[in-house]
Scaffold this motif. Structure first.
Motif, PDB file in Angstrom:
ATOM      1  N   THR A  45       0.816  -1.217   0.000  1.00 40.88           N
ATOM      2  CA  THR A  45       0.000   0.000   0.000  1.00 40.88           C
ATOM      3  C   THR A  45       0.852   1.271   0.000  1.00 40.88           C
ATOM      4  N   ASN A  46       2.163   1.112   0.139  1.00 41.75           N
ATOM      5  CA  ASN A  46       3.062   2.268   0.092  1.00 41.75           C
ATOM      6  C   ASN A  46       3.177   2.740  -1.354  1.00 41.75           C
ATOM      7  N   PRO A  47       2.703   3.944  -1.684  1.00 41.73           N
ATOM      8  CA  PRO A  47       2.708   4.364  -3.095  1.00 41.73           C
ATOM      9  C   PRO A  47       4.097   4.554  -3.663  1.00 41.73           C
ATOM     10  N   TRP A  48       5.044   4.997  -2.838  1.00 38.00           N
ATOM     11  CA  TRP A  48       6.397   5.218  -3.341  1.00 38.00           C
ATOM     12  C   TRP A  48       7.080   3.906  -3.694  1.00 38.00           C
ATOM     13  N   ALA A  49       6.960   2.924  -2.826  1.00 41.13           N
ATOM     14  CA  ALA A  49       7.566   1.621  -3.108  1.00 41.13           C
ATOM     15  C   ALA A  49       6.908   0.962  -4.307  1.00 41.13           C
ATOM     16  N   SER A  50       5.591   0.986  -4.358  1.00 44.44           N
ATOM     17  CA  SER A  50       4.879   0.360  -5.464  1.00 44.44           C
ATOM     18  C   SER A  50       5.174   1.056  -6.787  1.00 44.44           C
ATOM     19  N   ALA A  51       5.231   2.373  -6.787  1.00 44.83           N
ATOM     20  CA  ALA A  51       5.454   3.116  -8.024  1.00 44.83           C
ATOM     21  C   ALA A  51       6.867   2.905  -8.564  1.00 44.83           C
ATOM     22  N   SER A  52       7.860   2.837  -7.656  1.00 47.64           N
ATOM     23  CA  SER A  52       9.235   2.642  -8.114  1.00 47.64           C
ATOM     24  C   SER A  52       9.419   1.260  -8.741  1.00 47.64           C
ATOM     25  N   VAL A  53       8.834   0.231  -8.116  1.00 55.37           N
ATOM     26  CA  VAL A  53       8.918  -1.115  -8.691  1.00 55.37           C
ATOM     27  C   VAL A  53       8.133  -1.191  -9.992  1.00 55.37           C
ATOM     28  N   GLN A  54       7.000  -0.534 -10.055  1.00 53.82           N
ATOM     29  CA  GLN A  54       6.212  -0.527 -11.284  1.00 53.82           C
ATOM     30  C   GLN A  54       6.964   0.137 -12.427  1.00 53.82           C
ATOM     31  N   ALA A  55       7.676   1.215 -12.122  1.00 55.88           N
ATOM     32  CA  ALA A  55       8.473   1.881 -13.161  1.00 55.88           C
ATOM     33  C   ALA A  55       9.549   0.955 -13.704  1.00 55.88           C
ATOM     34  N   TYR A  56      10.194   0.208 -12.804  1.00 56.07           N
ATOM     35  CA  TYR A  56      11.226  -0.743 -13.234  1.00 56.07           C
ATOM     36  C   TYR A  56      10.633  -1.848 -14.115  1.00 56.07           C
ATOM     37  N   THR A  57       9.543  -2.457 -13.660  1.00 55.51           N
ATOM     38  CA  THR A  57       8.944  -3.544 -14.440  1.00 55.51           C
ATOM     39  C   THR A  57       8.391  -3.035 -15.771  1.00 55.51           C
ATOM     40  N   TYR A  58       7.840  -1.835 -15.765  1.00 61.85           N
ATOM     41  CA  TYR A  58       7.294  -1.274 -17.010  1.00 61.85           C
ATOM     42  C   TYR A  58       8.404  -1.038 -18.029  1.00 61.85           C
ATOM     43  N   ALA A  59       9.554  -0.555 -17.559  1.00 61.80           N
ATOM     44  CA  ALA A  59      10.662  -0.265 -18.472  1.00 61.80           C
ATOM     45  C   ALA A  59      11.223  -1.536 -19.089  1.00 61.80           C
ATOM     46  N   PHE A  60      11.417  -2.568 -18.276  1.00 68.51           N
ATOM     47  CA  PHE A  60      12.048  -3.777 -18.781  1.00 68.51           C
ATOM     48  C   PHE A  60      11.059  -4.698 -19.501  1.00 68.51           C
ATOM     49  N   ARG A  61       9.782  -4.607 -19.165  1.00 67.64           N
ATOM     50  CA  ARG A  61       8.797  -5.403 -19.902  1.00 67.64           C
ATOM     51  C   ARG A  61       8.359  -4.715 -21.184  1.00 67.64           C
ATOM     52  N   GLY A  62       8.547  -3.413 -21.247  1.00 68.08           N
ATOM     53  CA  GLY A  62       8.089  -2.662 -22.407  1.00 68.08           C
ATOM     54  C   GLY A  62       9.127  -2.447 -23.484  1.00 68.08           C
ATOM     55  N   THR A  63      10.365  -2.882 -23.243  1.00 65.23           N
ATOM     56  CA  THR A  63      11.423  -2.743 -24.251  1.00 65.23           C
ATOM     57  C   THR A  63      11.937  -4.117 -24.640  1.00 65.23           C
ATOM     58  N   PRO A  64      12.399  -4.282 -25.879  1.00 66.03           N
ATOM     59  CA  PRO A  64      12.889  -5.603 -26.311  1.00 66.03           C
ATOM     60  C   PRO A  64      14.122  -6.042 -25.532  1.00 66.03           C
ATOM     61  N   LEU A  65      14.193  -7.322 -25.282  1.00 62.83           N
ATOM     62  CA  LEU A  65      15.344  -7.881 -24.575  1.00 62.83           C
ATOM     63  C   LEU A  65      16.626  -7.689 -25.374  1.00 62.83           C
ATOM     64  N   LEU A  66      16.532  -7.732 -26.692  1.00 61.72           N
ATOM     65  CA  LEU A  66      17.719  -7.539 -27.526  1.00 61.72           C
ATOM     66  C   LEU A  66      18.294  -6.137 -27.335  1.00 61.72           C
ATOM     67  N   VAL A  67      17.433  -5.134 -27.225  1.00 58.69           N
ATOM     68  CA  VAL A  67      17.895  -3.762 -26.988  1.00 58.69           C
ATOM     69  C   VAL A  67      18.574  -3.668 -25.629  1.00 58.69           C
ATOM     70  N   GLN A  68      17.995  -4.294 -24.616  1.00 56.95           N
ATOM     71  CA  GLN A  68      18.604  -4.284 -23.289  1.00 56.95           C
ATOM     72  C   GLN A  68      19.965  -4.969 -23.303  1.00 56.95           C
ATOM     73  N   LEU A  69      20.060  -6.070 -24.042  1.00 60.08           N
ATOM     74  CA  LEU A  69      21.332  -6.789 -24.144  1.00 60.08           C
ATOM     75  C   LEU A  69      22.393  -5.937 -24.824  1.00 60.08           C
ATOM     76  N   PHE A  70      22.030  -5.248 -25.889  1.00 61.89           N
ATOM     77  CA  PHE A  70      22.981  -4.386 -26.597  1.00 61.89           C
ATOM     78  C   PHE A  70      23.400  -3.188 -25.741  1.00 61.89           C
TER      79      PHE A  70
END
Length: 249
Positions: A45-70
């Motif tokens: 229920t902590n908005p800061w903790a939830s939002a920071s983790v959501q930002a991380y998951t959104y960034a890595f799930r929303g970009t191709p793995l090949l781009v992250q690897l490069f």
């Protein structure tokens, strides 16, 4: 179809099997360990903790793995402070760059999978744990986490299979796993059809084995727990003693 090339691929590609499995399961294991606390933070229920983790998951799930690897393999090496730091002996190795990229990507996906499982745990189970006097940590360890794993298992199987197939991207940074050896063999034989058919068969076999293994685990977990049977030794019945009759005098 050139049978000789197919047979050559059949005996050559298994040499990359160890590297494929090492990258896949090492990344999955590290990603799972990291994703467990992140999943609880994501569902908190902590908005800061939830939002920071959501930002991380959104960034890595929303970009191709090949781009992250490069970005990790080619991009981080361009930073001067990285080349001058203690991290450079690790970051210049393609295996560790692939491991880091796969781990970060797997962590993002696994976090959302576990978060869904945690939120699907019946609230009555949590209330029952509180009524028994269990602390929050004990409730998570004994109630929430085991139930969340069982609920999220079917979705996590997809993540395991996806990471197995994504390990083929390691061939783009000179790693000779199954796909890397297949590309090397194609450059020597100029027979991509035969080589990649064999490579696809290896991936299909590995996917089948993983699916069967998780199906067996799911059946085992869904099996009802039978209470232990306690053998009660019954004492032998005593025969009634015959009534002694006396002759009437």
């Amino acid at each position: 179809m050139n049978t000789a090339v197919a047979l050559d691929a059949l005996f050559t590609l298994p040499r990359g099997l160890v590297l494929t499995l090492a990258l896949t399961f090492a990344s999955l294991a590290a990603g799972f360990v990291i994703s467990v606390p992140l999943a609880f933070l994501r569902g908190s229920t902590n908005p800061w903790a939830s939002a920071s983790v959501q930002a991380y998951t959104y960034a890595f799930r929303g970009t191709p793995l090949l781009v992250q690897l490069f970005l990790i393999y080619y991009g981080i090496g361009q930073l001067s402070f990285v080349r001058q730091s203690l991290l450079w002996p690790v970051m210049r190795e393609p295996f560790w760059c692939a491991f880091i990229a796969f781990t970060l990507n797997s962590t993002a996906h696994t976090t959302e999978v576990l978060r869904g499982g945690i939120q699907a745990v019946p609230q009555g189970q949590i209330e029952a744990a509180k009524s028994l006097g269990l602390s929050r940590l004990h409730t998570i360890y004994l109630i929430t986490f085991p139930l969340a794993i069982r609920i999220a298992l079917p979705a996590y199987v997809n993540e395991v299979i996806g990471m197995l197939k994504a390990s083929s991207l390691a061939s783009t940074i000179t790693l000779l796993e199954i796909t890397g050896l297949a590309r090397q063999l194609v450059s020597e034989t100029f027979a991509p059809y035969e080589v990649f058919v064999v490579a696809g068969a290896f991936y299909l076999l590995l996917t089948l084995m993983i699916t069967r293994g998780f199906q067996a685990l799911e059946v085992h977990w869904s099996r009802p727990n039978k209470p232990p049977s306690v053998a009660i030794a019954s004492s032998p019945k005593k025969r009634p003693k015959p009534l002694l009759t006396t002759a009437a005098s």
